[in-house]
Design an enzyme around this catalytic site. Structure first.
Site, PDB file in Angstrom:
ATOM      1  N   HIS A   1      -8.373   0.088   2.737  1.00 22.53           N
ATOM      2  CA  HIS A   1      -9.312  -0.765   3.480  1.00 22.53           C
ATOM      3  C   HIS A   1     -10.436   0.140   3.998  1.00 22.53           C
ATOM      4  O   HIS A   1     -10.169   1.293   4.389  1.00 22.53           O
ATOM      5  CB  HIS A   1      -8.643  -1.388   4.722  1.00 22.53           C
ATOM      6  CG  HIS A   1      -7.880  -2.650   4.479  1.00 22.53           C
ATOM      7  ND1 HIS A   1      -6.679  -2.913   5.103  1.00 22.53           N
ATOM      8  CD2 HIS A   1      -8.164  -3.751   3.722  1.00 22.53           C
ATOM      9  CE1 HIS A   1      -6.242  -4.110   4.725  1.00 22.53           C
ATOM     10  NE2 HIS A   1      -7.111  -4.639   3.886  1.00 22.53           N
TER      11      HIS A   1
ATOM     12  N   ASN B   1       0.878  -1.178   0.000  1.00 22.02           N
ATOM     13  CA  ASN B   1       0.000   0.000   0.000  1.00 22.02           C
ATOM     14  C   ASN B   1       0.914   1.226   0.000  1.00 22.02           C
ATOM     15  O   ASN B   1       2.114   1.105   0.285  1.00 22.02           O
ATOM     16  CB  ASN B   1      -0.972  -0.047   1.201  1.00 22.02           C
ATOM     17  CG  ASN B   1      -0.267   0.135   2.530  1.00 22.02           C
ATOM     18  OD1 ASN B   1       0.469   1.109   2.737  1.00 22.02           O
ATOM     19  ND2 ASN B   1      -0.482  -0.795   3.454  1.00 22.02           N
TER      20      ASN B   1
ATOM     21  N   ARG C   1       0.628 -11.712   2.209  1.00 19.37           N
ATOM     22  CA  ARG C   1      -0.191 -11.914   3.418  1.00 19.37           C
ATOM     23  C   ARG C   1      -0.968 -13.230   3.399  1.00 19.37           C
ATOM     24  O   ARG C   1      -1.651 -13.564   4.371  1.00 19.37           O
ATOM     25  CB  ARG C   1      -1.163 -10.733   3.624  1.00 19.37           C
ATOM     26  CG  ARG C   1      -0.457  -9.416   3.923  1.00 19.37           C
ATOM     27  CD  ARG C   1      -1.381  -8.373   4.538  1.00 19.37           C
ATOM     28  NE  ARG C   1      -1.838  -8.760   5.883  1.00 19.37           N
ATOM     29  CZ  ARG C   1      -2.657  -8.044   6.640  1.00 19.37           C
ATOM     30  NH1 ARG C   1      -3.135  -6.896   6.195  1.00 19.37           N
ATOM     31  NH2 ARG C   1      -3.021  -8.455   7.845  1.00 19.37           N
TER      32      ARG C   1
ATOM     33  N   CYS D   1      -6.925  -1.304  13.067  1.00 24.46           N
ATOM     34  CA  CYS D   1      -6.298  -2.419  12.343  1.00 24.46           C
ATOM     35  C   CYS D   1      -5.628  -3.414  13.290  1.00 24.46           C
ATOM     36  O   CYS D   1      -5.493  -4.584  12.956  1.00 24.46           O
ATOM     37  CB  CYS D   1      -5.204  -1.919  11.404  1.00 24.46           C
ATOM     38  SG  CYS D   1      -5.690  -0.702  10.221  1.00 24.46           S
TER      39      CYS D   1
ATOM     40  N   ARG E   1      -8.687  -4.302  -2.119  1.00 20.01           N
ATOM     41  CA  ARG E   1      -8.308  -5.527  -1.422  1.00 20.01           C
ATOM     42  C   ARG E   1      -9.375  -6.624  -1.473  1.00 20.01           C
ATOM     43  O   ARG E   1      -9.058  -7.780  -1.701  1.00 20.01           O
ATOM     44  CB  ARG E   1      -7.971  -5.229   0.043  1.00 20.01           C
ATOM     45  CG  ARG E   1      -6.740  -4.349   0.235  1.00 20.01           C
ATOM     46  CD  ARG E   1      -5.488  -5.038  -0.264  1.00 20.01           C
ATOM     47  NE  ARG E   1      -4.292  -4.268   0.008  1.00 20.01           N
ATOM     48  CZ  ARG E   1      -3.604  -4.318   1.138  1.00 20.01           C
ATOM     49  NH1 ARG E   1      -4.012  -5.090   2.131  1.00 20.01           N
ATOM     50  NH2 ARG E   1      -2.515  -3.593   1.282  1.00 20.01           N
TER      51      ARG E   1
ATOM     52  N   ASP F   1     -11.814   0.266   6.801  1.00 17.16           N
ATOM     53  CA  ASP F   1     -11.627   0.765   8.174  1.00 17.16           C
ATOM     54  C   ASP F   1     -10.602   1.899   8.267  1.00 17.16           C
ATOM     55  O   ASP F   1     -10.339   2.412   9.345  1.00 17.16           O
ATOM     56  CB  ASP F   1     -11.280  -0.380   9.141  1.00 17.16           C
ATOM     57  CG  ASP F   1      -9.902  -0.975   8.918  1.00 17.16           C
ATOM     58  OD1 ASP F   1      -9.178  -0.556   7.993  1.00 17.16           O
ATOM     59  OD2 ASP F   1      -9.531  -1.889   9.698  1.00 17.16           O
TER      60      ASP F   1
ATOM     61  N   ASN G   1      -7.747  -7.775  10.068  1.00 17.78           N
ATOM     62  CA  ASN G   1      -7.817  -8.484   8.788  1.00 17.78           C
ATOM     63  C   ASN G   1      -7.930  -9.999   8.931  1.00 17.78           C
ATOM     64  O   ASN G   1      -8.003 -10.698   7.919  1.00 17.78           O
ATOM     65  CB  ASN G   1      -6.591  -8.165   7.928  1.00 17.78           C
ATOM     66  CG  ASN G   1      -6.520  -6.702   7.548  1.00 17.78           C
ATOM     67  OD1 ASN G   1      -5.553  -6.025   7.851  1.00 17.78           O
ATOM     68  ND2 ASN G   1      -7.554  -6.189   6.906  1.00 17.78           N
TER      69      ASN G   1
END
Ligand code: ARG
Length: 276
Positions: free
Chosen positions: A168, A24, A92, A262, A139, A170, A73
């Site tokens: 994201h 990102n 990830r 997060c 994402r 959030d 996540n």
């Protein structure tokens, strides 16, 4: 089935946290994080949550998975079901089996999204009232959000994320209660803004400078809101609405594109969700 008697949040200590790749626009491998400072900041966030009466559960850190620390996540929680996250970036993807095992060990029924869909957990899927708001494109996939909605019988409002810095949901949207939410208008397109205005009775804008400090990435525990320091305007707004802000410096996590929210995953249902 997991039983919770008070607000319960999953965290993962930053033992193997670092900026090891760039997925990102905030991440820059040449600007690594300070290990000791990252630990101290994570501990301070943990301790604030404990002081607010939160039962903090811990997942063990895993070497080679620096972003496991971002437990938002790990999955999307709905009652005793955990929809386990599947990640867009290969860096990830190794987190998924760790997350699945943790949820199962905690007593959740774990459900995997279909293989062709990405869904990055509560990072992109937030309940406000009777609706699940979903961030998609960067994402998570819009159809993954619809797939969850069909399984839980819930209205889904997909919101396209149009600003790479707010990748994201959030990072730019934070439900405070079933009828109030913070949002950063610059992260959405016209349709998304209209959809938010139609669906959330009290929508509270956050200004750009504070959105860039991850003001929207706040943890809500009843009337207490834990957020990154340096967001005085939002703190004042929160106070005027009867909330108590708890600012804490999370600079080492901003380097990875993350902040307070997060680093946490609410396991017993967010305060803004009508289902708990
Ligand atoms: N470096 C992580 C990533 O890019 C940060 C994740 C932040 N998590 C969140 N829920 N916004 O995936």
């Amino acid at each position: 089935m997991p039983e919770f008697s008070r607000p319960t949040i999953l965290m993962c200590p930053p033992d193997h946290y670092g900026i090891e790749y760039e997925i990102n626009p905030w991440m820059d491998k040449s600007k690594g994080s300070d290990r000791a400072l990252a630990h101290a900041q994570w501990q301070a966030l943990h301790d604030i949550l404990v002081s607010l009466g939160v039962d903090v559960r811990l997942m063990s850190a895993v070497k080679g998975l620096p972003d496991l620390v971002f437990t938002a996540n790990a999955g999307l929680i709905w009652r005793s079901t955990a929809f386990v996250a599947t990640f867009r970036h290969s860096a990830r993807q190794g987190e998924t089996p760790i997350d699945e095992a943790w949820f199962r060990g905690c007593g959740f029924r774990t459900v995997m999204p279909p293989e062709t869909m990405d869904l990055e957990g509560a990072g992109d899927a937030l309940f406000c009232g009777d609706t699940l708001f979903g961030g998609y494109l960067i994402r998570s996939d819009a159809r993954a959000l619809q797939w969850v909605g069909a399984r839980i019988g819930c209205r889904v409002i997909p919101l396209q994320l149009v600003n790479d810095h707010f990748y994201h949901l959030d990072t730019c949207f934070c439900p405070l209660s079933p009828r109030e939410a913070l949002y950063y208008p610059g992260a959405f397109d016209r349709y998304g803004l209209q959809a938010l205005e139609d669906a959330v009775p009290e929508l509270i804008p956050v200004e750009e400078g504070e959105a860039d400090r991850f003001a929207c990435n706040a943890v809500v525990v009843g009337k207490d809101v834990v957020l990154n320091s340096g967001c005085p305007q939002l703190e004042a707004t929160l106070r005027s609405r009867g909330y108590t802000p708890h600012p804490t410096d999370l600079s080492e996590y901003l380097k990875s594109g993350g902040s307070a929210k997060c680093l946490t995953l609410r396991l017993d249902g967010e305060n803004a969700a009508l289902w708990p």
